[in-house]
Design a protein around this motif. Structure first.
Motif, mmCIF file in Angstrom:
data_model
loop_
_atom_site.group_PDB
_atom_site.id
_atom_site.type_symbol
_atom_site.label_atom_id
_atom_site.label_comp_id
_atom_site.label_asym_id
_atom_site.label_seq_id
_atom_site.Cartn_x
_atom_site.Cartn_y
_atom_site.Cartn_z
ATOM 1 N N VAL A 97 -17.084 10.753 -18.406
ATOM 2 C CA VAL A 97 -17.717 11.996 -17.957
ATOM 3 C C VAL A 97 -18.623 12.520 -19.058
ATOM 4 C CG1 VAL A 97 -15.768 12.603 -16.453
ATOM 5 C CG2 VAL A 97 -15.867 13.536 -18.746
ATOM 6 N N GLY A 98 -19.590 13.333 -18.660
ATOM 7 C CA GLY A 98 -20.512 13.907 -19.632
ATOM 8 C C GLY A 98 -20.943 15.293 -19.231
ATOM 9 N N GLU A 99 -21.556 15.977 -20.180
ATOM 10 C CA GLU A 99 -22.044 17.336 -19.958
ATOM 11 C C GLU A 99 -23.464 17.294 -19.394
ATOM 12 O OE1 GLU A 99 -20.433 20.097 -20.121
ATOM 13 O OE2 GLU A 99 -18.679 19.600 -21.331
ATOM 14 N N THR A 100 -23.770 18.296 -18.590
ATOM 15 C CA THR A 100 -25.107 18.406 -18.003
ATOM 16 C C THR A 100 -25.695 19.774 -18.334
ATOM 17 O OG1 THR A 100 -24.462 19.389 -15.897
ATOM 18 C CG2 THR A 100 -24.312 16.973 -16.066
ATOM 19 N N PRO A 101 -27.010 19.900 -18.283
ATOM 20 C CA PRO A 101 -27.643 21.195 -18.546
ATOM 21 C C PRO A 101 -27.303 22.257 -17.501
ATOM 22 C CG PRO A 101 -29.261 19.425 -18.612
ATOM 23 C CD PRO A 101 -27.982 18.838 -18.110
ATOM 24 N N SER A 102 -26.714 21.853 -16.397
ATOM 25 C CA SER A 102 -26.367 22.798 -15.331
ATOM 26 C C SER A 102 -25.122 23.614 -15.648
ATOM 27 C CB SER A 102 -26.142 22.038 -14.015
ATOM 28 O OG SER A 102 -24.960 21.252 -14.107
ATOM 29 N N GLY A 103 -24.430 23.269 -16.749
ATOM 30 C CA GLY A 103 -23.205 23.969 -17.099
ATOM 31 C C GLY A 103 -21.957 23.316 -16.541
ATOM 32 N N TYR A 104 -22.142 22.193 -15.891
ATOM 33 C CA TYR A 104 -21.026 21.492 -15.280
ATOM 34 C C TYR A 104 -20.945 20.062 -15.797
ATOM 35 C CZ TYR A 104 -21.080 25.478 -12.189
ATOM 36 O OH TYR A 104 -21.048 26.759 -11.709
ATOM 37 N N LEU A 105 -19.763 19.491 -15.666
ATOM 38 C CA LEU A 105 -19.566 18.082 -15.991
ATOM 39 C C LEU A 105 -20.064 17.234 -14.834
ATOM 40 C CD1 LEU A 105 -15.847 18.192 -17.180
ATOM 41 C CD2 LEU A 105 -17.836 17.821 -18.627
ATOM 42 N N ALA A 106 -20.314 15.974 -15.129
ATOM 43 C CA ALA A 106 -20.609 14.994 -14.081
ATOM 44 C C ALA A 106 -19.963 13.679 -14.498
ATOM 45 C CB ALA A 106 -22.107 14.829 -13.877
ATOM 46 N N ALA A 107 -19.651 12.868 -13.517
ATOM 47 C CA ALA A 107 -19.053 11.568 -13.787
ATOM 48 C C ALA A 107 -20.135 10.588 -14.215
ATOM 49 C CB ALA A 107 -18.327 11.051 -12.551
ATOM 50 N N VAL A 108 -19.944 9.968 -15.363
ATOM 51 C CA VAL A 108 -20.826 8.892 -15.828
ATOM 52 C C VAL A 108 -20.368 7.607 -15.155
ATOM 53 C CG1 VAL A 108 -21.622 7.597 -17.851
ATOM 54 C CG2 VAL A 108 -21.198 10.055 -18.038
ATOM 55 N N ASP A 109 -19.063 7.486 -15.022
ATOM 56 C CA ASP A 109 -18.406 6.341 -14.401
ATOM 57 C C ASP A 109 -18.053 6.738 -12.972
ATOM 58 O OD1 ASP A 109 -15.391 5.196 -13.848
ATOM 59 O OD2 ASP A 109 -16.634 3.724 -14.892
ATOM 60 N N SER A 110 -18.112 5.805 -12.057
ATOM 61 C CA SER A 110 -17.860 6.133 -10.653
ATOM 62 C C SER A 110 -16.384 6.099 -10.274
ATOM 63 C CB SER A 110 -18.644 5.187 -9.749
ATOM 64 O OG SER A 110 -18.219 3.854 -9.958
ATOM 65 N N GLY A 111 -15.489 5.972 -11.234
ATOM 66 C CA GLY A 111 -14.066 5.886 -10.937
ATOM 67 C C GLY A 111 -13.473 7.188 -10.433
ATOM 68 N N GLN A 112 -12.356 7.065 -9.728
ATOM 69 C CA GLN A 112 -11.685 8.228 -9.134
ATOM 70 C C GLN A 112 -11.165 9.178 -10.200
ATOM 71 O OE1 GLN A 112 -11.613 8.984 -5.813
ATOM 72 N NE2 GLN A 112 -10.842 10.940 -6.536
ATOM 73 N N ARG A 113 -10.661 8.654 -11.314
ATOM 74 C CA ARG A 113 -10.129 9.521 -12.378
ATOM 75 C C ARG A 113 -11.237 10.430 -12.921
ATOM 76 N NH1 ARG A 113 -5.879 10.939 -14.964
ATOM 77 N NH2 ARG A 113 -5.783 11.214 -17.216
ATOM 78 N N ALA A 114 -12.411 9.864 -13.165
ATOM 79 C CA ALA A 114 -13.539 10.666 -13.646
ATOM 80 C C ALA A 114 -13.890 11.740 -12.625
ATOM 81 C CB ALA A 114 -14.748 9.776 -13.931
ATOM 82 N N SER A 115 -13.920 11.389 -11.371
ATOM 83 C CA SER A 115 -14.245 12.355 -10.313
ATOM 84 C C SER A 115 -13.206 13.462 -10.234
ATOM 85 C CB SER A 115 -14.336 11.648 -8.959
ATOM 86 O OG SER A 115 -15.420 10.761 -8.948
ATOM 87 N N ASP A 116 -11.938 13.116 -10.395
ATOM 88 C CA ASP A 116 -10.871 14.113 -10.349
ATOM 89 C C ASP A 116 -10.985 15.095 -11.513
ATOM 90 O OD1 ASP A 116 -9.883 12.899 -8.071
ATOM 91 O OD2 ASP A 116 -8.231 11.892 -9.097
ATOM 92 N N ILE A 117 -11.258 14.580 -12.706
ATOM 93 C CA ILE A 117 -11.415 15.435 -13.885
ATOM 94 C C ILE A 117 -12.597 16.380 -13.686
ATOM 95 C CG2 ILE A 117 -12.005 15.462 -16.347
ATOM 96 C CD1 ILE A 117 -10.497 12.706 -16.507
ATOM 97 N N VAL A 118 -13.733 15.821 -13.281
ATOM 98 C CA VAL A 118 -14.947 16.602 -13.060
ATOM 99 C C VAL A 118 -14.688 17.705 -12.029
ATOM 100 C CG1 VAL A 118 -17.264 16.479 -12.044
ATOM 101 C CG2 VAL A 118 -16.572 14.833 -13.791
ATOM 102 N N SER A 119 -14.056 17.375 -10.952
ATOM 103 C CA SER A 119 -13.801 18.330 -9.884
ATOM 104 C C SER A 119 -12.933 19.495 -10.361
ATOM 105 C CB SER A 119 -13.138 17.623 -8.704
ATOM 106 O OG SER A 119 -12.884 18.526 -7.662
ATOM 107 N N ALA A 120 -11.834 19.184 -11.028
ATOM 108 C CA ALA A 120 -10.914 20.236 -11.482
ATOM 109 C C ALA A 120 -11.565 21.131 -12.536
ATOM 110 C CB ALA A 120 -9.630 19.614 -12.029
ATOM 111 N N ILE A 121 -12.238 20.536 -13.511
ATOM 112 C CA ILE A 121 -12.878 21.322 -14.572
ATOM 113 C C ILE A 121 -14.034 22.146 -14.005
ATOM 114 C CG2 ILE A 121 -14.195 21.213 -16.733
ATOM 115 C CD1 ILE A 121 -11.232 20.562 -17.161
ATOM 116 N N ASN A 122 -14.849 21.542 -13.160
ATOM 117 C CA ASN A 122 -15.995 22.274 -12.598
ATOM 118 C C ASN A 122 -15.557 23.433 -11.715
ATOM 119 O OD1 ASN A 122 -17.829 20.753 -13.984
ATOM 120 N ND2 ASN A 122 -18.449 19.514 -12.239
#
Length: 114
Positions: free
Chosen positions: A41-66
């Motif tokens: 996962v990585g930071e974006t200028p929008s103030g939110y995280l985004a998944a760099v990797d398409s895996g489910q774990r990355a998506s879950d982390i991004v979703s909860a934090i965002n």
């Protein structure tokens, strides 16, 4: 039990199980730094995280934090009487600036290792 009843019961069971399968905010917070270090996962200028990797774990982390960030940004905006987009932009700049070398940030729509 008819086929319709069985399908309905299965759908209901799946819907009830989905929230339990979602990653909690505490789990996401604990997983965030390792996920950033691993390039998931990585930071974006929008103030939110985004998944760099398409895996489910990355998506879950991004979703909860965002989700948590979105709520925090909303509260800050309301407190100061400013648009949420302004809070997001300032937070995004700070997050990108604070990202350590070796982790990913989004620059002009592309992932770049800082």
């Amino acid at each position: 039990m008819t086929l319709f009843s069985r399908v309905g019961a299965l759908i209901l069971a799946l819907c009830l199980a989905l929230p339990a399968m979602a990653m909690s905010l505490d789990e996401a917070k604990n997983a965030l730094e390792p996920a950033k270090s691993q390039g998931l996962v990585g930071e974006t200028p929008s103030g939110y995280l985004a998944a760099v990797d398409s895996g489910q774990r990355a998506s879950d982390i991004v979703s909860a934090i965002n989700d948590a960030r979105r709520e925090a940004y909303k509260k800050i905006a309301e407190k100061h009487g400013i648009a949420v987009t302004k809070v997001e932009t300032v937070a995004g700049k700070k997050a990108v600036d604070k990202t350590p070398a070796g982790q990913y940030i989004r620059v002009n729509g592309s992932w770049v290792k800082k």
